[in-house]
Scaffold this active site. Structure first.
Site, PDB file in Angstrom:
ATOM      1  N   SER A 208      70.793  31.959  77.079  1.00 15.95           N
ATOM      2  CA  SER A 208      70.463  31.074  76.105  1.00 15.95           C
ATOM      3  C   SER A 208      71.467  30.546  75.192  1.00 15.95           C
ATOM      4  CB  SER A 208      69.246  31.184  75.164  1.00 15.95           C
ATOM      5  OG  SER A 208      69.311  32.610  74.401  1.00 15.95           O
TER       6      SER A 208
ATOM      7  N   TRP B 221      75.457  29.043  74.857  1.00 14.42           N
ATOM      8  CA  TRP B 221      74.542  28.384  73.687  1.00 14.42           C
ATOM      9  C   TRP B 221      74.055  27.098  74.359  1.00 14.42           C
ATOM     10  CZ3 TRP B 221      73.573  30.850  69.229  1.00 14.42           C
ATOM     11  CH2 TRP B 221      74.629  31.805  68.938  1.00 14.42           C
TER      12      TRP B 221
ATOM     13  N   GLU C  49      64.908  17.393  32.518  1.00 17.55           N
ATOM     14  CA  GLU C  49      64.566  16.402  31.360  1.00 17.55           C
ATOM     15  C   GLU C  49      65.486  16.839  30.158  1.00 17.55           C
ATOM     16  OE1 GLU C  49      60.279  16.872  32.508  1.00 17.55           O
ATOM     17  OE2 GLU C  49      62.381  17.811  33.072  1.00 17.55           O
TER      18      GLU C  49
ATOM     19  N   ASP D 265      68.041  38.361  72.296  1.00 19.02           N
ATOM     20  CA  ASP D 265      69.334  38.016  71.861  1.00 19.02           C
ATOM     21  C   ASP D 265      70.184  38.835  70.585  1.00 19.02           C
ATOM     22  OD1 ASP D 265      68.452  35.690  73.594  1.00 19.02           O
ATOM     23  OD2 ASP D 265      67.485  34.417  71.707  1.00 19.02           O
TER      24      ASP D 265
ATOM     25  N   HIS E  90      65.090  22.670  32.385  1.00 18.06           N
ATOM     26  CA  HIS E  90      64.555  21.408  33.303  1.00 18.06           C
ATOM     27  C   HIS E  90      65.443  20.402  33.200  1.00 18.06           C
ATOM     28  CE1 HIS E  90      60.277  23.645  33.318  1.00 18.06           C
ATOM     29  NE2 HIS E  90      61.377  24.257  33.898  1.00 18.06           N
TER      30      HIS E  90
ATOM     31  N   SER F   2      54.250  43.709  66.628  1.00 14.34           N
ATOM     32  CA  SER F   2      53.165  44.824  66.340  1.00 14.34           C
ATOM     33  C   SER F   2      53.060  46.296  66.783  1.00 14.34           C
ATOM     34  CB  SER F   2      51.778  44.109  67.086  1.00 14.34           C
ATOM     35  OG  SER F   2      52.223  43.864  68.528  1.00 14.34           O
TER      36      SER F   2
ATOM     37  N   THR G   3      62.389  37.685  70.886  1.00 11.59           N
ATOM     38  CA  THR G   3      63.631  37.310  70.551  1.00 11.59           C
ATOM     39  C   THR G   3      64.558  38.002  70.370  1.00 11.59           C
ATOM     40  OG1 THR G   3      62.649  34.943  69.916  1.00 11.59           O
ATOM     41  CG2 THR G   3      64.477  35.563  69.286  1.00 11.59           C
TER      42      THR G   3
ATOM     43  N   LEU H  99      70.108  36.125  62.166  1.00 10.26           N
ATOM     44  CA  LEU H  99      69.400  35.440  61.252  1.00 10.26           C
ATOM     45  C   LEU H  99      69.948  35.262  59.796  1.00 10.26           C
ATOM     46  CD1 LEU H  99      65.645  36.698  62.763  1.00 10.26           C
ATOM     47  CD2 LEU H  99      67.210  34.789  63.486  1.00 10.26           C
TER      48      LEU H  99
END
Length: 364
Positions: free
Chosen positions: A170, A172, A54, A202, A52, A223, A198, A206
């Protein structure tokens, strides 16, 4: 306490920031050791599971820590975790005073660390730069308080609020300079969330390029199990994790995605789409601290409608697309401007010709 206390705590907060992306789900913590008015050492929590702040600062101080003041951005821990209790290290070092920005709400600490230091005869002051310390560790505090991760929402849009043209093009909207901070942001996340729309439009990867301190899980809200086996996400699932969120796992394509290395997860649905609350509960159970929602408009809208967004990163390009193209945030929205979401704090930065508005969502 005086202005010097505040100045040294500001330095400790700056040091703590160096751990962002490396230490989560632990908090970001920085520490400064001062002896006779002079800073003799500094430290921060550098990596999850390691020493840590400290401990690092006191190790560098050596004998200079005796009768010194230790400034730390969070109450020192007093329990055995992956590392020994910091309170014992502080006591052995001979520190005479500890100044902490805030108490640690972690149940095994929660004021007990400060109490143990006082029992050892060490002076303890709490509250210097507390607001700033809470802002620094907002994701850690939210995960502790709610069991859910801190949600960042990001999008890029034209001056008239469009995320694509009327034909769906889209790339860029923003320039290369504005895309660099996006990759830096991705590299600090535990997960990146997008909708299947998306992905189909595209075919994104990611990932953070270049890689950051974390490798985010790529999560697709899908889904009906439509993620193509030929998509970049499916083809790279063994290189960086992919989770496909479905209404049920009883879909033929699911087995094919699993064979490619994707994880699939059936969650309760709302109107045929995965319920945001159930998703965040699951990510919290996995100890994810920061997640990034990148779109599209319907997914962003569902997160905003659910009141689930904590921080906004909106990139605005000086272009006008016009027409009936999609805006950045869809969903149900509000009926009155007076009810519109407002940023509590925000900053404006420029990257080439593009502007980033980055801010915190005001609590209702």
């Amino acid at each position: 306490m005086d202005n010097r206390d505040e100045t040294r705590m500001v330095r400790a907060l700056d040091l703590a920031e160096k751990g962002r992306g490396y230490v989560e789900p632990n908090p970001l913590v920085g520490a400064v050791v001062v002896q006779e008015g002079r800073i003799v050492s500094e430290g921060w929590h550098e990596r999850f599971g390691e020493a840590h702040a400290e401990v690092n600062a006191l190790a560098r101080a050596g004998e200079s820590a005796r009768e010194a003041t230790l400034y730390v951005t969070l109450e020192p821990c007093c329990h055995q975790g992956k590392t020994p209790p910091c309170t014992e290290v502080i006591t052995r070092a001979g520190v005479s005073r500890v100044v902490a920005a805030m108490l640690d709400p972690f149940p095994q600490v929660a004021g007990q660390g400060a109490a143990r230091l006082r029992q050892a005869g060490i002076g303890v002051d709490i509250g210097i730069k507390e607001k700033e310390a809470r802002r620094l560790n907002a994701p850690y505090l939210k995960l502790l308080r709610t069991g859910r991760p801190y949600v960042h929402a990001k999008w890029a849009m034209t001056l008239d609020g469009k995320i694509a043209t009327r034909t769906g093009n889209s790339r860029w909207i923003t320039g290369e300079a504005a895309r660099r901070p996006v990759h830096e942001l991705r590299g600090r996340m535990d997960a990146i969330i997008v909708g299947i729309g998306t992905v189909l439009a595209d075919d994104p990867q990611l990932t953070a390029r270049p890689p950051g301190p974390r490798t985010p899980v790529r999560i697709v809200l899908d889904s009906r199990g439509r993620l193509p086996k030929t998509s970049k996400l499916a083809r790279t699932a063994r290189e960086a994790p992919v989770i496909v969120i479905t209404e049920t796992e009883a879909i033929a394509s699911i087995q094919e995605l699993k064979a490619l290395g994707c994880e699939t997860l059936g969650l309760p649905a709302n109107q045929g789409r995965p319920y945001i609350g159930a998703l965040l509960d699951e990510l919290g159970r996995r100890r994810m601290t920061n997640v990034l929602v990148e779109g599209g408009a319907e997914v962003l809208g569902r997160f905003f409608d659910a009141g689930a967004v904590d921080e906004v990163h909106a990139f605005i390009a000086p272009r006008v697309a016009g027409g009936n193209a999609k805006t950045a945030v869809a969903g149900r929205g509000v009926e009155r401007i007076a009810d519109a979401l407002t940023l509590a704090e925000y900053e404006i930065e420029q990257f080439g010709p593009d502007i980033l508005i980055h801010g915190l969502v005001r609590s209702p």
